[in-house]
Scaffold this active site. Structure first.
Site, PDB file in Angstrom:
ATOM      1  N   ARG A  37     -20.690  37.390  53.594  1.00 36.86           N
ATOM      2  CA  ARG A  37     -20.715  36.113  54.328  1.00 36.86           C
ATOM      3  C   ARG A  37     -21.210  36.264  55.768  1.00 36.86           C
ATOM      4  NH1 ARG A  37     -15.994  32.244  52.088  1.00 36.86           N
ATOM      5  NH2 ARG A  37     -16.718  32.261  49.954  1.00 36.86           N
ATOM      6  N   ASP A 142      -8.444  19.713  59.788  1.00 38.54           N
ATOM      7  CA  ASP A 142      -8.918  20.985  59.241  1.00 38.54           C
ATOM      8  C   ASP A 142      -9.243  21.884  60.430  1.00 38.54           C
ATOM      9  OD1 ASP A 142     -10.080  21.828  56.240  1.00 38.54           O
ATOM     10  OD2 ASP A 142     -10.967  22.979  57.882  1.00 38.54           O
TER      11      ASP A 142
HETATM   12  C1  LIG Z   1     -10.413  24.852  49.665  1.00 35.31           C
HETATM   13  S1  LIG Z   1     -10.299  23.751  51.016  1.00 35.31           S
HETATM   14  C2  LIG Z   1      -9.057  22.605  50.436  1.00 35.31           C
HETATM   15  C3  LIG Z   1      -9.504  21.175  50.535  1.00 35.31           C
HETATM   16  C4  LIG Z   1      -8.568  20.141  49.916  1.00 35.31           C
HETATM   17  N1  LIG Z   1      -7.249  20.221  50.482  1.00 35.31           N
HETATM   18  C5  LIG Z   1      -8.499  20.307  48.410  1.00 35.31           C
HETATM   19  O1  LIG Z   1      -7.496  20.804  47.890  1.00 35.31           O
HETATM   20  O2  LIG Z   1      -9.467  19.935  47.731  1.00 35.31           O
HETATM   21  C6  LIG Z   1      -9.375  24.723  52.202  1.00 35.31           C
HETATM   22  C7  LIG Z   1      -9.542  24.249  53.629  1.00 35.31           C
HETATM   23  O3  LIG Z   1      -8.579  24.891  54.444  1.00 35.31           O
HETATM   24  C8  LIG Z   1      -9.123  25.046  55.733  1.00 35.31           C
HETATM   25  N2  LIG Z   1      -8.359  26.054  56.508  1.00 35.31           N
HETATM   26  C9  LIG Z   1      -8.368  27.407  56.372  1.00 35.31           C
HETATM   27  N3  LIG Z   1      -7.538  27.973  57.276  1.00 35.31           N
HETATM   28  C10 LIG Z   1      -7.002  26.954  57.997  1.00 35.31           C
HETATM   29  C11 LIG Z   1      -6.079  26.897  59.090  1.00 35.31           C
HETATM   30  N4  LIG Z   1      -5.548  28.023  59.628  1.00 35.31           N
HETATM   31  N5  LIG Z   1      -5.760  25.689  59.588  1.00 35.31           N
HETATM   32  C12 LIG Z   1      -6.291  24.550  59.070  1.00 35.31           C
HETATM   33  N6  LIG Z   1      -7.159  24.537  58.044  1.00 35.31           N
HETATM   34  C13 LIG Z   1      -7.522  25.726  57.506  1.00 35.31           C
HETATM   35  C14 LIG Z   1     -10.567  25.467  55.436  1.00 35.31           C
HETATM   36  O4  LIG Z   1     -11.402  25.217  56.543  1.00 35.31           O
HETATM   37  C15 LIG Z   1     -10.895  24.587  54.221  1.00 35.31           C
HETATM   38  O5  LIG Z   1     -11.561  23.402  54.602  1.00 35.31           O
END
Ligand SMILES: C[S@@+](CC[C@H](N)C(=O)[O-])C[C@H]1O[C@@H](n2cnc3c(N)ncnc32)[C@H](O)[C@@H]1O
Length: 272
Positions: A37, A142
């Site tokens: 990545r 997010d």
């Molecule tokens: C796989 S997506 C989930 C999206 C949605 N909740 C779903 O279930 O379809 C995970 C998200 O978590 C966010 N994320 C990762 N670490 C985080 C943190 N420390 N605080 C807030 N968001 C975070 C990522 O940027 C990403 O957009």
């Protein structure tokens, strides 16, 4: 182009930086993921290798590049009405709240906004049918700046809305034509119902909530077990007693110190 060398020391350094700043946790099996990545970014910047990139990540004046690295290292995969049973339950529960003065929902790892806008469609429909009042709000947060920018635009590849009913597509979406063929834009009336903001779940936050419903789905996978528990407990402080809490069904029940009970897989109720 030859693969960039990536030593264990460099891997550990990047893992530590991401853990300290944003709670992302990488064990040894993730070394090749980080390598793939970040390699193209390093090459695009014209750097010699990972050591130079680490120096940038450690430089506090390089916050923009740090954010970009976080965006590259997190997976934002999401789609509308993911886990339909959660939305069925939500509809039932909101129906019970009925015409309560205000109903508030938080999508706490909102990615591109699909979860928040799915909820907005559901609540708009309920309002139209008189099952809830007009005073409701959705907050979507997010850590990823890139995902939030895109969420505010509310333009999606049509495939991401594959689980949206034809009636809702007609009611809330505009189909792109010409160059925008294959894309869908959400209507302004729906976009106006969701507020977006950047929030790191691994840092303390104050003044949010209390919410009737919180989605924290498919984000805990990034964290190690103690951080998972810490994040869940912190998020649950913002949920009203009796409020509904969603995790991804694949995540199981996460150990936390706040009393909650299982409603259906991935859905929990905070003790009253
Ligand atoms: C796989 S997506 C989930 C999206 C949605 N909740 C779903 O279930 O379809 C995970 C998200 O978590 C966010 N994320 C990762 N670490 C985080 C943190 N420390 N605080 C807030 N968001 C975070 C990522 O940027 C990403 O957009």
């Amino acid at each position: 182009m030859a693969a960039l060398p990536f030593s264990d020391r460099e891997f550990k350094k990047i893992s530590d930086l991401m853990y300290e700043a944003v709670g992302l946790s990488y064990n040894d099996s993730k070394k090749s993921l980080i390598h793939s990545r970040l390699s193209s970014r390093i090459q695009k910047l014209g750097l010699e290798g990972f050591a130079d990139y680490i120096a940038i990540l450690e430089d506090e004046s390089e916050a923009v590049e740090f954010q970009l690295a976080v965006d590259l290292l997190t997976t934002n995969e999401t789609y509308f009405f993911r886990e339909p049973k959660h939305y069925d339950l939500l509809q039932n529960e909101l129906g019970k709240l009925g015409n309560r003065a205000h109903i508030s929902v938080w999508s706490a790892a909102a990615s591109f906004g699909d979860e928040a806008f799915s909820t907005a469609m559901l609540m708009s429909d309920m309002q139209m049918m008189g099952r809830i009042g007009p005073d409701w709000s959705i907050l979507a947060t997010d850590i990823s700046h890139r995902a939030l920018l895109s969420a505010k635009e509310a333009v999606y590849p049509a495939d991401r809305l594959r689980a949206v009913s034809p009636e809702r597509l007609r009611r809330y979406c505009l189909r792109g034509e010409g160059e925008a063929e294959g894309q869908v834009q959400l209507q302004d009336k729906l976009r106006a119902r969701v507020q977006f903001g950047q929030l790191n779940l691994c840092k303390p936050f104050d003044g949010l909530g209390p919410f009737d419903v919180i989605f924290l789905r498919n984000v805990l996978i990034y964290f190690d077990p103690p951080t998972k528990t810490e994040v869940v407990d912190r998020v649950l402080t913002a949920l009203k007693p009796g409020g509904l809490f969603f995790l991804g069904t694949a995540e199981g029940r996460v150990p936390c110190n706040t009393p909650i009970s299982t409603v259906i897989p991935g859905a929990f109720r905070k003790a009253s």
